[in-house]
Every structure is written in structure tokens, then in C-alpha cells.
Design a protein around this motif. Sequence first.
Motif, PDB file in Angstrom:
ATOM      1  N   ASN A   1      -8.146   3.969   3.887  1.00 27.59           N
ATOM      2  CA  ASN A   1      -7.057   4.354   4.709  1.00 27.59           C
ATOM      3  C   ASN A   1      -5.927   3.399   4.865  1.00 27.59           C
ATOM      4  OD1 ASN A   1      -8.585   6.874   5.835  1.00 27.59           O
ATOM      5  ND2 ASN A   1     -10.101   5.253   6.081  1.00 27.59           N
ATOM      6  N   ARG A   2      -5.420   2.872   4.017  1.00 29.62           N
ATOM      7  CA  ARG A   2      -4.524   1.791   4.106  1.00 29.62           C
ATOM      8  C   ARG A   2      -3.046   2.136   4.733  1.00 29.62           C
ATOM      9  NH1 ARG A   2      -4.423  -1.420  -1.617  1.00 29.62           N
ATOM     10  NH2 ARG A   2      -6.848  -1.492  -1.752  1.00 29.62           N
ATOM     11  N   GLU A   3      -2.720   3.682   4.587  1.00 32.94           N
ATOM     12  CA  GLU A   3      -1.500   3.764   5.167  1.00 32.94           C
ATOM     13  C   GLU A   3      -1.536   4.208   6.803  1.00 32.94           C
ATOM     14  OE1 GLU A   3       1.800   4.187   3.877  1.00 32.94           O
ATOM     15  OE2 GLU A   3       0.616   3.103   2.174  1.00 32.94           O
ATOM     16  N   LEU A   4      -2.776   4.423   7.102  1.00 32.69           N
ATOM     17  CA  LEU A   4      -3.015   4.436   8.694  1.00 32.69           C
ATOM     18  C   LEU A   4      -3.018   3.101   9.363  1.00 32.69           C
ATOM     19  CD1 LEU A   4      -5.606   7.283   8.377  1.00 32.69           C
ATOM     20  CD2 LEU A   4      -3.191   7.622   8.783  1.00 32.69           C
ATOM     21  N   CYS A   5      -3.169   2.157   8.748  1.00 32.35           N
ATOM     22  CA  CYS A   5      -3.390   0.731   9.388  1.00 32.35           C
ATOM     23  C   CYS A   5      -2.082   0.331   9.315  1.00 32.35           C
ATOM     24  CB  CYS A   5      -4.298  -0.130   8.370  1.00 32.35           C
ATOM     25  SG  CYS A   5      -5.872   0.517   8.098  1.00 32.35           S
ATOM     26  N   ARG A   6      -1.331   0.202  10.748  1.00 32.63           N
ATOM     27  CA  ARG A   6      -0.211  -0.071  10.940  1.00 32.63           C
ATOM     28  C   ARG A   6       0.010  -1.417  12.114  1.00 32.63           C
ATOM     29  NH1 ARG A   6       3.421   4.001   9.534  1.00 32.63           N
ATOM     30  NH2 ARG A   6       2.429   5.063   7.945  1.00 32.63           N
ATOM     31  N   VAL A   7       1.064  -1.774  12.159  1.00 30.52           N
ATOM     32  CA  VAL A   7       1.446  -2.860  13.309  1.00 30.52           C
ATOM     33  C   VAL A   7       2.695  -2.563  13.649  1.00 30.52           C
ATOM     34  CG1 VAL A   7       2.082  -4.487  11.366  1.00 30.52           C
ATOM     35  CG2 VAL A   7       1.228  -5.199  13.580  1.00 30.52           C
ATOM     36  N   VAL A   8       2.867  -2.911  14.984  1.00 37.98           N
ATOM     37  CA  VAL A   8       4.246  -2.602  15.748  1.00 37.98           C
ATOM     38  C   VAL A   8       4.341  -4.047  16.347  1.00 37.98           C
ATOM     39  CG1 VAL A   8       5.630  -1.610  17.409  1.00 37.98           C
ATOM     40  CG2 VAL A   8       4.165  -0.368  16.064  1.00 37.98           C
ATOM     41  N   ARG A   9       5.229  -4.796  16.064  1.00 40.48           N
ATOM     42  CA  ARG A   9       5.578  -6.093  16.781  1.00 40.48           C
ATOM     43  C   ARG A   9       6.667  -5.679  17.993  1.00 40.48           C
ATOM     44  NH1 ARG A   9       7.636 -10.566  12.944  1.00 40.48           N
ATOM     45  NH2 ARG A   9       9.431  -9.227  12.819  1.00 40.48           N
ATOM     46  N   PHE A  10       6.575  -5.986  18.999  1.00 44.23           N
ATOM     47  CA  PHE A  10       7.362  -5.651  20.182  1.00 44.23           C
ATOM     48  C   PHE A  10       7.740  -7.205  20.948  1.00 44.23           C
ATOM     49  CE2 PHE A  10       3.085  -4.996  21.959  1.00 44.23           C
ATOM     50  CZ  PHE A  10       3.144  -5.700  23.005  1.00 44.23           C
ATOM     51  N   ARG A  11       9.084  -7.462  21.225  1.00 42.46           N
ATOM     52  CA  ARG A  11       9.608  -8.324  21.853  1.00 42.46           C
ATOM     53  C   ARG A  11      10.622  -7.881  22.774  1.00 42.46           C
ATOM     54  NH1 ARG A  11       5.833 -10.362  19.473  1.00 42.46           N
ATOM     55  NH2 ARG A  11       5.787 -12.056  17.991  1.00 42.46           N
ATOM     56  N   PRO A  12      10.813  -8.664  23.877  1.00 42.92           N
ATOM     57  CA  PRO A  12      11.884  -8.239  24.893  1.00 42.92           C
ATOM     58  C   PRO A  12      13.393  -8.292  24.353  1.00 42.92           C
ATOM     59  CG  PRO A  12      10.638 -10.108  25.769  1.00 42.92           C
ATOM     60  CD  PRO A  12      10.075  -9.640  24.465  1.00 42.92           C
TER      61      PRO A  12
ATOM     62  N   ILE B   1       8.205  -2.401  12.700  1.00 38.24           N
ATOM     63  CA  ILE B   1       6.914  -1.595  12.330  1.00 38.24           C
ATOM     64  C   ILE B   1       6.476  -1.759  10.784  1.00 38.24           C
ATOM     65  CG2 ILE B   1       6.194   0.898  12.048  1.00 38.24           C
ATOM     66  CD1 ILE B   1       8.433   1.679  14.098  1.00 38.24           C
ATOM     67  N   GLY B   2       5.053  -2.143  10.720  1.00 40.56           N
ATOM     68  CA  GLY B   2       4.729  -2.361   9.222  1.00 40.56           C
ATOM     69  C   GLY B   2       3.350  -2.079   9.173  1.00 40.56           C
ATOM     70  N   HIS B   3       2.715  -2.789   8.139  1.00 35.75           N
ATOM     71  CA  HIS B   3       1.297  -2.295   7.813  1.00 35.75           C
ATOM     72  C   HIS B   3       0.388  -3.576   8.021  1.00 35.75           C
ATOM     73  CE1 HIS B   3       3.605   0.730   5.613  1.00 35.75           C
ATOM     74  NE2 HIS B   3       2.360   1.290   5.718  1.00 35.75           N
ATOM     75  N   LEU B   4      -0.762  -3.500   8.203  1.00 34.96           N
ATOM     76  CA  LEU B   4      -1.890  -4.330   8.169  1.00 34.96           C
ATOM     77  C   LEU B   4      -2.274  -4.467   6.756  1.00 34.96           C
ATOM     78  CD1 LEU B   4      -4.051  -6.200   9.532  1.00 34.96           C
ATOM     79  CD2 LEU B   4      -5.547  -4.250   9.623  1.00 34.96           C
ATOM     80  N   ILE B   5      -2.309  -5.559   5.933  1.00 35.92           N
ATOM     81  CA  ILE B   5      -2.587  -5.746   4.515  1.00 35.92           C
ATOM     82  C   ILE B   5      -3.747  -6.805   4.466  1.00 35.92           C
ATOM     83  CG2 ILE B   5      -0.362  -4.960   3.930  1.00 35.92           C
ATOM     84  CD1 ILE B   5       0.031  -8.130   3.320  1.00 35.92           C
ATOM     85  N   ARG B   6      -4.504  -6.484   3.483  1.00 33.34           N
ATOM     86  CA  ARG B   6      -5.494  -7.590   3.110  1.00 33.34           C
ATOM     87  C   ARG B   6      -5.020  -8.453   1.878  1.00 33.34           C
ATOM     88  NH1 ARG B   6     -10.919  -8.593   4.932  1.00 33.34           N
ATOM     89  NH2 ARG B   6     -12.040  -9.254   3.077  1.00 33.34           N
ATOM     90  N   ARG B   7      -4.866  -9.521   2.004  1.00 32.54           N
ATOM     91  CA  ARG B   7      -4.345 -10.545   0.950  1.00 32.54           C
ATOM     92  C   ARG B   7      -5.513 -10.914   0.080  1.00 32.54           C
ATOM     93  NH1 ARG B   7      -0.962 -14.964   4.215  1.00 32.54           N
ATOM     94  NH2 ARG B   7       1.054 -13.693   4.355  1.00 32.54           N
ATOM     95  N   PRO B   8      -5.246 -11.348  -0.960  1.00 35.67           N
ATOM     96  CA  PRO B   8      -6.133 -12.042  -1.932  1.00 35.67           C
ATOM     97  C   PRO B   8      -7.109 -13.225  -1.394  1.00 35.67           C
ATOM     98  CG  PRO B   8      -4.132 -11.808  -3.243  1.00 35.67           C
ATOM     99  CD  PRO B   8      -3.834 -11.695  -1.809  1.00 35.67           C
ATOM    100  N   GLY B   9      -8.413 -13.080  -1.452  1.00 39.83           N
ATOM    101  CA  GLY B   9      -9.173 -14.026  -0.933  1.00 39.83           C
ATOM    102  C   GLY B   9      -9.629 -13.542   0.359  1.00 39.83           C
ATOM    103  N   GLY B  10      -9.445 -12.244   0.981  1.00 36.91           N
ATOM    104  CA  GLY B  10      -9.829 -11.668   2.167  1.00 36.91           C
ATOM    105  C   GLY B  10      -9.007 -11.962   3.471  1.00 36.91           C
ATOM    106  N   SER B  11      -7.847 -12.676   3.544  1.00 34.20           N
ATOM    107  CA  SER B  11      -7.211 -12.810   4.766  1.00 34.20           C
ATOM    108  C   SER B  11      -6.391 -11.443   5.102  1.00 34.20           C
ATOM    109  CB  SER B  11      -6.400 -14.188   4.673  1.00 34.20           C
ATOM    110  OG  SER B  11      -5.335 -13.961   3.723  1.00 34.20           O
ATOM    111  N   TRP B  12      -6.114 -11.492   6.430  1.00 33.98           N
ATOM    112  CA  TRP B  12      -5.261 -10.557   6.721  1.00 33.98           C
ATOM    113  C   TRP B  12      -4.012 -10.846   7.143  1.00 33.98           C
ATOM    114  CZ3 TRP B  12      -7.538  -5.488   6.494  1.00 33.98           C
ATOM    115  CH2 TRP B  12      -8.725  -5.482   6.359  1.00 33.98           C
TER     116      TRP B  12
END
Length: 141
Positions: free
Chosen positions: A65-76, A82-93
Motif C-alpha cells: 500500500n505504498r501510495e497510502l503511506c504519507r507524511v505531512v511536515r508542518f511548521r509555523p 506533503i510526501g511519502h513514507l519510503i523504505r530505503r535499501p537496507g531497511g531504513s525508513w
Amino acid sequence: MVHKSQEKTSLSALTKEDFPPNFRRIRLELAREKNHPVGSASSGYIVIAPLDATAHLDSAAWRENRELCRVVRFRPEEADDIGHLIRRPGGSWAFHYDIEGTIDDEAGHRLNTESFITGEYISIMEEHGPRTFQVASVERI
């Protein structure tokens, strides 16, 4: 290329029926640091991701479900990123915002071993170094 406004619209158009049952809305808020002695609820991240039974990121559900895995970074006083949660080679996020690849990803420090439980602390490597965030809430979608 998907523009931020189009991506945001498509994300907001989703309903809870579009998400598998183990997906959660995780709110991370800036923890206490030198310039924010009590932390800051106005700086942080919203992460939409699947969690397993032990509250860890579920890589198998992410893969399906990669397309559903999202992130929103908010700052004042800044527009949300708006972006995506990704998995990198080796298993890090990481959090990936730029589809064309000109903006560095923000890497989580050992996100593969972190428990996303209210009150826990999560470290994220941002542009100017690591910052600590506290899990403010974890909600079913």
C-alpha cells in the motif's frame, strides 16, 4: 509530475474504507529542545502508515500500500510539505517530499525499531541535524 495541491486533494479525497485496518494516523510533535524548552505542538509530522501488533512500522503492509503511506511536515508560518513514507535499501525508513529527487529525504533514526506509542520519542534527521519528536497521538483511520 503531481503538484502539491493535486496530491493534497487526492489524499483528502480518501475515506477510511480506502485504508487497510492496520493503518494509523500518527502525530509527532517537536519534543523539548534548546529553542523550545517545552516542545512545540505547532512543529511536527503527521504520518499515515501501517503498524503491526507491536506498534512498529509494518513493512509488508507498506509494500502492498505504498501510495497510502504519507507524511505531512508542518511548521509555523510555513506551507505544509506533503510526501511519502519510503523504505530505503537496507531497511531504513525516510520521508520523501520531492518527486524529482532534488530535495534530500528526511531519515528516521532507527524507525524500523521504534514503537509508535503515545508518549514515545522518535528522532528524525532533518536538514540541519537530528531533532526529537514525541508521539502525540496514534489513531485508527
